[in-house]
Write a protein that holds these residues in place. Structure first.
Motif, PDB file in Angstrom:
ATOM      1  N   LYS A   1       0.845  -1.195   0.000  1.00 56.85           N
ATOM      2  CA  LYS A   1       0.000   0.000   0.000  1.00 56.85           C
ATOM      3  C   LYS A   1       0.877   1.241   0.000  1.00 56.85           C
ATOM      4  CE  LYS A   1      -3.982   2.059   2.354  1.00 56.85           C
ATOM      5  NZ  LYS A   1      -4.941   1.912   3.490  1.00 56.85           N
ATOM      6  N   LEU A   2       0.641   2.124  -0.961  1.00 58.17           N
ATOM      7  CA  LEU A   2       1.339   3.398  -1.041  1.00 58.17           C
ATOM      8  C   LEU A   2       0.336   4.520  -0.813  1.00 58.17           C
ATOM      9  CD1 LEU A   2       3.359   1.463  -2.439  1.00 58.17           C
ATOM     10  CD2 LEU A   2       3.971   3.344  -3.961  1.00 58.17           C
ATOM     11  N   GLN A   3       0.676   5.444   0.086  1.00 61.70           N
ATOM     12  CA  GLN A   3      -0.205   6.561   0.406  1.00 61.70           C
ATOM     13  C   GLN A   3       0.533   7.874   0.194  1.00 61.70           C
ATOM     14  OE1 GLN A   3      -1.099   5.027   4.513  1.00 61.70           O
ATOM     15  NE2 GLN A   3      -3.214   5.431   3.913  1.00 61.70           N
TER      16      GLN A   3
ATOM     17  N   LEU B   1       7.858  11.102  -8.937  1.00 65.51           N
ATOM     18  CA  LEU B   1       6.551  10.530  -8.599  1.00 65.51           C
ATOM     19  C   LEU B   1       5.732  11.593  -7.877  1.00 65.51           C
ATOM     20  CD1 LEU B   1       7.519   6.969  -7.281  1.00 65.51           C
ATOM     21  CD2 LEU B   1       6.552   7.532  -9.522  1.00 65.51           C
ATOM     22  N   ASN B   2       4.472  11.704  -8.262  1.00 65.43           N
ATOM     23  CA  ASN B   2       3.623  12.773  -7.735  1.00 65.43           C
ATOM     24  C   ASN B   2       2.348  12.200  -7.115  1.00 65.43           C
ATOM     25  OD1 ASN B   2       2.376  15.235  -7.214  1.00 65.43           O
ATOM     26  ND2 ASN B   2       1.619  15.444  -9.316  1.00 65.43           N
ATOM     27  N   ASN B   3       2.302  12.164  -5.782  1.00 65.53           N
ATOM     28  CA  ASN B   3       1.086  11.803  -5.033  1.00 65.53           C
ATOM     29  C   ASN B   3       0.488  10.465  -5.494  1.00 65.53           C
ATOM     30  OD1 ASN B   3      -0.835  12.322  -2.999  1.00 65.53           O
ATOM     31  ND2 ASN B   3      -2.299  13.105  -4.509  1.00 65.53           N
ATOM     32  N   ILE B   4       1.297   9.426  -5.392  1.00 66.04           N
ATOM     33  CA  ILE B   4       0.859   8.090  -5.792  1.00 66.04           C
ATOM     34  C   ILE B   4       0.104   7.429  -4.647  1.00 66.04           C
ATOM     35  CG2 ILE B   4       1.594   5.794  -6.534  1.00 66.04           C
ATOM     36  CD1 ILE B   4       2.088   7.927  -8.647  1.00 66.04           C
TER      37      ILE B   4
ATOM     38  N   LEU C   1      13.948  -0.533  -2.264  1.00 64.57           N
ATOM     39  CA  LEU C   1      15.296  -0.255  -2.744  1.00 64.57           C
ATOM     40  C   LEU C   1      15.580   1.243  -2.754  1.00 64.57           C
ATOM     41  CD1 LEU C   1      15.472  -2.728  -5.764  1.00 64.57           C
ATOM     42  CD2 LEU C   1      16.461  -3.042  -3.488  1.00 64.57           C
ATOM     43  N   ASP C   2      14.525   2.038  -2.669  1.00 65.28           N
ATOM     44  CA  ASP C   2      14.632   3.490  -2.628  1.00 65.28           C
ATOM     45  C   ASP C   2      13.580   4.008  -1.654  1.00 65.28           C
ATOM     46  OD1 ASP C   2      15.445   6.036  -3.176  1.00 65.28           O
ATOM     47  OD2 ASP C   2      14.789   6.061  -5.274  1.00 65.28           O
ATOM     48  N   GLU C   3      13.806   5.196  -1.121  1.00 62.12           N
ATOM     49  CA  GLU C   3      12.877   5.787  -0.162  1.00 62.12           C
ATOM     50  C   GLU C   3      12.104   6.915  -0.826  1.00 62.12           C
ATOM     51  OE1 GLU C   3      14.938   7.164   3.246  1.00 62.12           O
ATOM     52  OE2 GLU C   3      15.677   5.183   3.834  1.00 62.12           O
ATOM     53  N   PRO C   4      10.827   7.063  -0.515  1.00 62.52           N
ATOM     54  CA  PRO C   4      10.077   8.206  -1.042  1.00 62.52           C
ATOM     55  C   PRO C   4      10.512   9.495  -0.344  1.00 62.52           C
ATOM     56  CG  PRO C   4       8.717   6.995   0.520  1.00 62.52           C
ATOM     57  CD  PRO C   4      10.000   6.208   0.359  1.00 62.52           C
ATOM     58  N   SER C   5      10.336  10.609  -1.032  1.00 64.44           N
ATOM     59  CA  SER C   5      10.614  11.903  -0.406  1.00 64.44           C
ATOM     60  C   SER C   5       9.537  12.247   0.615  1.00 64.44           C
ATOM     61  CB  SER C   5      10.702  12.989  -1.480  1.00 64.44           C
ATOM     62  OG  SER C   5      11.713  12.684  -2.415  1.00 64.44           O
TER      63      SER C   5
ATOM     64  N   HIS D   1       3.798   7.356   2.625  1.00 59.37           N
ATOM     65  CA  HIS D   1       3.944   6.156   3.447  1.00 59.37           C
ATOM     66  C   HIS D   1       3.847   4.899   2.597  1.00 59.37           C
ATOM     67  CE1 HIS D   1       3.516   8.757   6.919  1.00 59.37           C
ATOM     68  NE2 HIS D   1       2.382   9.212   6.421  1.00 59.37           N
ATOM     69  N   ILE D   2       4.571   3.858   3.015  1.00 60.76           N
ATOM     70  CA  ILE D   2       4.538   2.550   2.365  1.00 60.76           C
ATOM     71  C   ILE D   2       4.222   1.494   3.410  1.00 60.76           C
ATOM     72  CG2 ILE D   2       5.795   0.866   0.967  1.00 60.76           C
ATOM     73  CD1 ILE D   2       7.762   3.171   0.315  1.00 60.76           C
ATOM     74  N   GLU D   3       3.287   0.620   3.090  1.00 66.52           N
ATOM     75  CA  GLU D   3       2.988  -0.527   3.944  1.00 66.52           C
ATOM     76  C   GLU D   3       3.265  -1.806   3.164  1.00 66.52           C
ATOM     77  OE1 GLU D   3      -0.901  -0.612   5.629  1.00 66.52           O
ATOM     78  OE2 GLU D   3      -0.761   1.415   6.455  1.00 66.52           O
TER      79      GLU D   3
END
Length: 220
Positions: A3-5, A21-24, A54-58, A61-63
Motif C-alpha cells: 500500500k502506497l499513500q 513521482l507525484n502523489n501516488i 530499494l529506494d525511499e520516497p521523499s 507512506h509505504i505498507e
C-alpha cells in the motif's frame, strides 16, 4: 499486501529539482498480478524500486503486509526485503564467474540456512523454471531467455510472497518473452503477488490489472 499513500519522489541537485513521482496512492492485493505501464522516464522503475524498498520516497507512506516500513531500522528493513520480496531485473544482473546454481543461491546467503539447504532450494527453483539441466553452466553459456529464467529462479529461491519484475521481457524476442510471462503467471497461480513494469501492451493484458503512469502521476 502493498500500500502506497501520498507517495512522492523528488530528485534534487544544486540547480535542478525533478519530481519523479507525484502523489501516488495505490494498493496491490495479495495474489494479484499487476502491470505498470507508461512512456520512458515517467517513473515506472522509480515506483517499483520504492515498492521494493530499494529506494525511499521523499514523502508519503509505504505498507508491506500491513506494516509501515518507515518504522523499520536498516537491519530489519534488509531482512524484510530478503524474506518477503524477490526482484527480477531486465539486465539479469548475474555474476559471470559463478555457476547458474551458485547465482541462484545468492539470496539465501543472508539467511540462517546450511549449504545443503541452500543447494536444495536453488535446485528446486531452477526446476520450476525449466533449467535443471543447466545448473553447472555459467551465464556466458546461456541465451538471453535462459539468463532471465536464472534471474527468476534467483528471485523465487527464498519463496518470497511478492515478486517485483522490471521489464522482465524487455531484452527478449516475442517467443521467449511469452515463455517468461507464462512462468510468471504460473508463479502467480501458485500464490505469489507480482508487480511487473512493462512496455508491452500484449504482456500487460495478460495480468490482472494495469496501472498507468504519465510524468510521475498515476493516470486513472
Amino acid at each position: 499486501m502493498i500500500k502506497l499513500q501520498n507517495v512522492e519522489k523528488v530528485y534534487r541537485t544544486s540547480s535542478v529539482e525533478t519530481l519523479a513521482l507525484n502523489n501516488i496512492n495505490l494498493t496491490v492485493n495479495r495474489g494479484e498480478f499487476v502491470s505498470i505501464m507508461g512512456p520512458s522516464g515517467c517513473g515506472k522503475s522509480t515506483l517499483l524500486n520504492i515498492m521494493g524498498l530499494l529506494d525511499e520516497p521523499s514523502s508519503g507512506h509505504i505498507e508491506i503486509d500491513g506494516s509501515r516500513v518507515e518504522r523499520y531500522q536498516d537491519k530489519a528493513l534488509a531482512q524484510l526485503r530478503n524474506q518477503k520480496l524477490g526482484f527480477i531485473f531486465q539486465s539479469f544482473h548475474l555474476i559471470n564467474d559463478l555457476s547458474v546454481l551458485d547465482n541462484v543461491e545468492i539470496p539465501l546467503l543472508y539467511r540462517d540456512s546450511t549449504a545443503k539447504q541452500r543447494r536444495e532450494l536453488a535446485q528446486q527453483a531452477l526446476e520450476k523454471v525449466g533449467l535443471s539441466n543447466r545448473m553447472k553452466h555459467f551465464p556466458k553459456q546461456l541465451s538471453g531467455g535462459q539468463k532471465q529464467r536464472v534471474a527468476i529462479a534467483r528471485a523465487i529461491v527464498g519463496q518470497p510472497e511478492i515478486i517485483l519484475a522490471d521489464e522482465p521481457t524487455g531484452n527478449l524476442d516475442s517467443a521467449m518473452g511469452n515463455e517468461i510471462l507464462s512462468i510468471l503467471q504460473k508463479l502467480n497461480e501458485d500464490g505469489a503477488t507480482i508487480v511487473m513494469v512493462t512496455h508491452d501492451d500484449a504482456m500487460a493484458k495478460r495480468t490482472h490489472r494495469l496501472i498507468r503512469l504519465f510524468d510521475g502521476t498515476q493516470v486513472q
